[in-house]
Structure formats: structure tokens, C-alpha cells
Design a protein around this motif. Structure first.
Motif, mmCIF file in Angstrom:
data_model
loop_
_atom_site.group_PDB
_atom_site.id
_atom_site.type_symbol
_atom_site.label_atom_id
_atom_site.label_comp_id
_atom_site.label_asym_id
_atom_site.label_seq_id
_atom_site.Cartn_x
_atom_site.Cartn_y
_atom_site.Cartn_z
ATOM 1 N N LEU A 110 1.072 -1.353 -0.104
ATOM 2 C CA LEU A 110 -0.069 -0.048 0.204
ATOM 3 C C LEU A 110 0.792 1.227 -0.012
ATOM 4 O O LEU A 110 0.435 2.261 -0.545
ATOM 5 C CB LEU A 110 -0.898 0.005 1.052
ATOM 6 C CG LEU A 110 -2.101 -0.763 1.079
ATOM 7 C CD1 LEU A 110 -2.505 -0.900 2.542
ATOM 8 C CD2 LEU A 110 -3.132 -0.432 0.101
ATOM 9 N N ALA A 111 2.007 1.397 0.464
ATOM 10 C CA ALA A 111 2.978 2.306 0.571
ATOM 11 C C ALA A 111 4.026 2.263 -0.583
ATOM 12 O O ALA A 111 4.710 3.302 -0.362
ATOM 13 C CB ALA A 111 3.732 2.167 2.034
ATOM 14 N N TRP A 112 4.031 1.383 -1.503
ATOM 15 C CA TRP A 112 5.032 1.565 -2.588
ATOM 16 C C TRP A 112 4.642 2.555 -3.358
ATOM 17 O O TRP A 112 3.478 2.697 -3.844
ATOM 18 C CB TRP A 112 5.063 0.137 -3.070
ATOM 19 C CG TRP A 112 5.501 -1.099 -2.193
ATOM 20 C CD1 TRP A 112 5.995 -0.983 -0.997
ATOM 21 C CD2 TRP A 112 5.543 -2.188 -2.846
ATOM 22 N NE1 TRP A 112 6.028 -2.202 -0.612
ATOM 23 C CE2 TRP A 112 5.912 -3.135 -1.430
ATOM 24 C CE3 TRP A 112 5.409 -3.124 -4.048
ATOM 25 C CZ2 TRP A 112 6.396 -4.546 -1.613
ATOM 26 C CZ3 TRP A 112 5.747 -4.351 -4.020
ATOM 27 C CH2 TRP A 112 6.117 -5.144 -2.840
ATOM 28 N N GLU A 113 5.551 3.159 -4.062
ATOM 29 C CA GLU A 113 5.536 4.382 -5.037
ATOM 30 C C GLU A 113 5.186 3.850 -6.326
ATOM 31 O O GLU A 113 6.047 3.008 -6.731
ATOM 32 C CB GLU A 113 6.534 5.267 -4.834
ATOM 33 C CG GLU A 113 6.475 5.898 -3.567
ATOM 34 C CD GLU A 113 7.743 7.253 -3.666
ATOM 35 O OE1 GLU A 113 8.367 7.261 -4.819
ATOM 36 O OE2 GLU A 113 8.276 7.700 -2.627
ATOM 37 N N THR A 114 4.181 4.452 -7.030
ATOM 38 C CA THR A 114 3.820 3.987 -8.541
ATOM 39 C C THR A 114 2.922 4.964 -9.043
ATOM 40 O O THR A 114 1.920 5.560 -8.263
ATOM 41 C CB THR A 114 3.254 2.728 -8.718
ATOM 42 O OG1 THR A 114 3.142 2.504 -10.248
ATOM 43 C CG2 THR A 114 1.954 2.717 -8.010
ATOM 44 N N SER A 115 3.404 5.441 -10.123
ATOM 45 C CA SER A 115 2.450 6.265 -10.921
ATOM 46 C C SER A 115 1.571 5.693 -11.888
ATOM 47 O O SER A 115 0.572 6.264 -12.580
ATOM 48 C CB SER A 115 3.048 7.469 -11.683
ATOM 49 O OG SER A 115 4.202 6.930 -12.542
ATOM 50 N N VAL A 116 1.430 4.435 -12.050
ATOM 51 C CA VAL A 116 0.844 3.574 -12.906
ATOM 52 C C VAL A 116 -0.490 3.228 -12.218
ATOM 53 O O VAL A 116 -0.818 2.307 -10.996
ATOM 54 C CB VAL A 116 1.513 2.178 -13.313
ATOM 55 C CG1 VAL A 116 0.698 1.515 -14.392
ATOM 56 C CG2 VAL A 116 2.767 2.650 -14.237
ATOM 57 N N ALA A 117 -1.790 3.453 -12.365
ATOM 58 C CA ALA A 117 -3.029 3.224 -11.768
ATOM 59 C C ALA A 117 -3.262 1.844 -11.746
ATOM 60 O O ALA A 117 -3.687 1.343 -10.605
ATOM 61 C CB ALA A 117 -4.141 4.115 -12.541
ATOM 62 N N ASP A 118 -3.058 0.998 -12.784
ATOM 63 C CA ASP A 118 -3.341 -0.603 -12.951
ATOM 64 C C ASP A 118 -2.396 -1.104 -12.033
ATOM 65 O O ASP A 118 -2.776 -1.996 -11.239
ATOM 66 C CB ASP A 118 -3.296 -0.927 -14.149
ATOM 67 C CG ASP A 118 -4.400 -0.468 -14.928
ATOM 68 O OD1 ASP A 118 -5.337 -0.114 -14.598
ATOM 69 O OD2 ASP A 118 -4.228 -0.547 -16.479
ATOM 70 N N LEU A 119 -1.058 -0.806 -11.888
ATOM 71 C CA LEU A 119 -0.298 -1.435 -10.703
ATOM 72 C C LEU A 119 -0.486 -1.106 -9.473
ATOM 73 O O LEU A 119 -0.573 -2.002 -8.550
ATOM 74 C CB LEU A 119 1.120 -0.981 -11.204
ATOM 75 C CG LEU A 119 2.215 -1.740 -10.026
ATOM 76 C CD1 LEU A 119 2.179 -2.900 -10.208
ATOM 77 C CD2 LEU A 119 3.591 -0.938 -10.440
#
Length: 231
Positions: free
Chosen positions: A132-141
Motif C-alpha cells: 500500500l505504501a509502495w510508490e507508483t504512478s501507474v494506476a493499474d499497478l
């Protein structure tokens, strides 16, 4: 007499499952990994602080599952061949730190997670904190990470810390006095990484000072550790 070089006698690190010390702080995570291949949607995240034993437990699972191991912090040259991973067991190590390397993009991780549960494929990811706290800008991921089942390991307790120390000394082919273990366990921070660092330092100091590896040496070398008291 001049100083002599010390031979590199340390044994190769082992991630054997039988060498992993099970305690209340990690028993739930151990049970979750041992339940493989019956994981929800073929996916699981193993999380815990640095030095808690994630790598040991994950590599033991990888050996059992014959998994392909992906170092998420590796260079671009280590990027996985995604089509070749279909139907395989996959371990993505340090998935939360993938931004520190070039081996695994957000898009690649998304596709790997989609492979879980397809043709027998399985994915285990490790990280320091929950997905839940991992960074990502990809909505599906983001949606895939939020839905992951999580097995958490706590900071090492006394049982685990002593096991780490015993393994660290054994890998260096050392046999400390038995009373060194409770002395160190009562004083070291709750971190396997700190325990291994202490073993390294005591090994070096014992050789340099030509002294026995015992509580007296530890008191001299580590006397400023928090919790030190006169005995």
C-alpha cells in the motif's frame, strides 16, 4: 613481525529453510509461505524491516518453488524476459525499491503480477513496508499492489537474534564462548543487520588483538552499546 593477511575462510552464506529461526515475530509469515502454492490469486508480498530475515525466507521459498529470482534494484541489463516467465514461480526481491535500479519498471511489475495464477504461475514480492505504501504512478499497478495478500515479519526477537549471531559466527568458522550469545542478545539493537555487523567487528578485533572471542572482548569492543551495564 609484520602483520599477515588473513585468509578468506568464511563459508558461503546459506538460505536453507532449516537454518531459519522461527519465532512468534515471524511464525505467521512462515506459515503463509509454507502454504504455497495455495496463495490467493497466486500472489504474496513478504514485508518487514531490513535485517528481519525476508531474504532468507524468500530465497528458501525460491529454492523450494524453483523460482526465477529478479533483483528489482538491478541494472537495466538484468531486466526480465517477460514472455519467458509465463507459468513460472517468480521472486521479485526488493520490489519496493525498484526505483533505485533499472531492472524492473512499473509496467514490467504490473505484467508480472498479471501472470500470477495463470498456467501455474506464482509471484512472491519482498519489501520493507506493505505494498500500500509502495510508490507508483501507474494506476493499474496501484490497484494490483493494494489488493496483494501480505505476510509480515517483525523485528527480530531474542530467538531470531541469537540464531543470526550463531549463523554469522559459523559462516566465519568461529566458535565463540557460549556465554557470548546471551551477552550480545541483551545489548544489540533488534536488527539482524546489526548482529551481523557486530559479528564482523568482533571477528576482526579478536584477530587484531589476538584474543579469545568471548564476553570480555565484546565488553571492550562494544562497551558503548545502549543497554551496557557492568557485570
Amino acid at each position: 613481525m609484520s602483520n599477515q593477511f588473513r585468509l578468506p575462510l568464511a563459508a558461503t552464506p546459506t538460505y536453507a529453510r532449516e537454518d531459519f529461526a522461527v519465532s512468534p515475530g515471524n511464525s505467521d509469515a512462515v506459515a503463509r509461505l509454507d502454504a504455497w502454492p495455495d496463495w490467493s490469486e497466486g500472489r504474496l508480498a513478504l514485508v518487514g524491516p531490513a535485517g528481519s530475515g525476508k531474504t532468507h525466507l524468500a530465497r528458501a521459498w525460491a529454492a523450494r518453488a524453483d523460482a526465477v529470482i529478479i533483483d528489482a534494484t538491478g541494472p537495466a541489463a538484468a531486466a526480465p524476459d517477460l514472455p519467458a516467465l509465463r507459468g513460472k514461480a517468480i521472486l521479485v526481491d526488493d520490489a519496493d525499491r525498484r526505483g533505485e535500479g533499472q531492472a524492473l519498471s512499473d509496467e514490467a511489475l504490473f505484467h508480472i503480477l498479471n501472470m500470477a495464477g495463470v498456467d501455474g504461475g506464482t509471484v512472491l514480492l519482498t519489501g520493507r513496508v506493505a505494498p500500500l505504501a509502495w510508490e507508483t504512478s501507474v494506476a493499474d499497478l496501484r490497484s494490483r499492489l493494494n489488493a496483494l495478500s501480505v505476510a509480515a515479519i517483525e523485528e527480530p526477537d531474542d530467538v531470531v537474534l541469537e540464531a543470526v549471531l550463531r549463523r554469522a559466527f559459523a559462516q566465519r568458522l568461529l566458535k565463540p564462548d557460549p556465554d557470548l550469545y546471551p551477552y550480545l542478545v541483551s545489548r544489540l539493537p533488534r536488527s539482524a543487520a546489526e548482529a551481523i555487523a557486530a559479528a564482523d567487528l568482533l571477528d576482526e578485533e579478536a584477530a587484531e588483538r589476538r584474543r579469545e572471542l568471548n564476553k570480555a572482548l565484546a565488553r571492550d569492543v562494544l562497551g558503548d552499546f545502549e543497554g551496557e551495564e557492568e557485570l
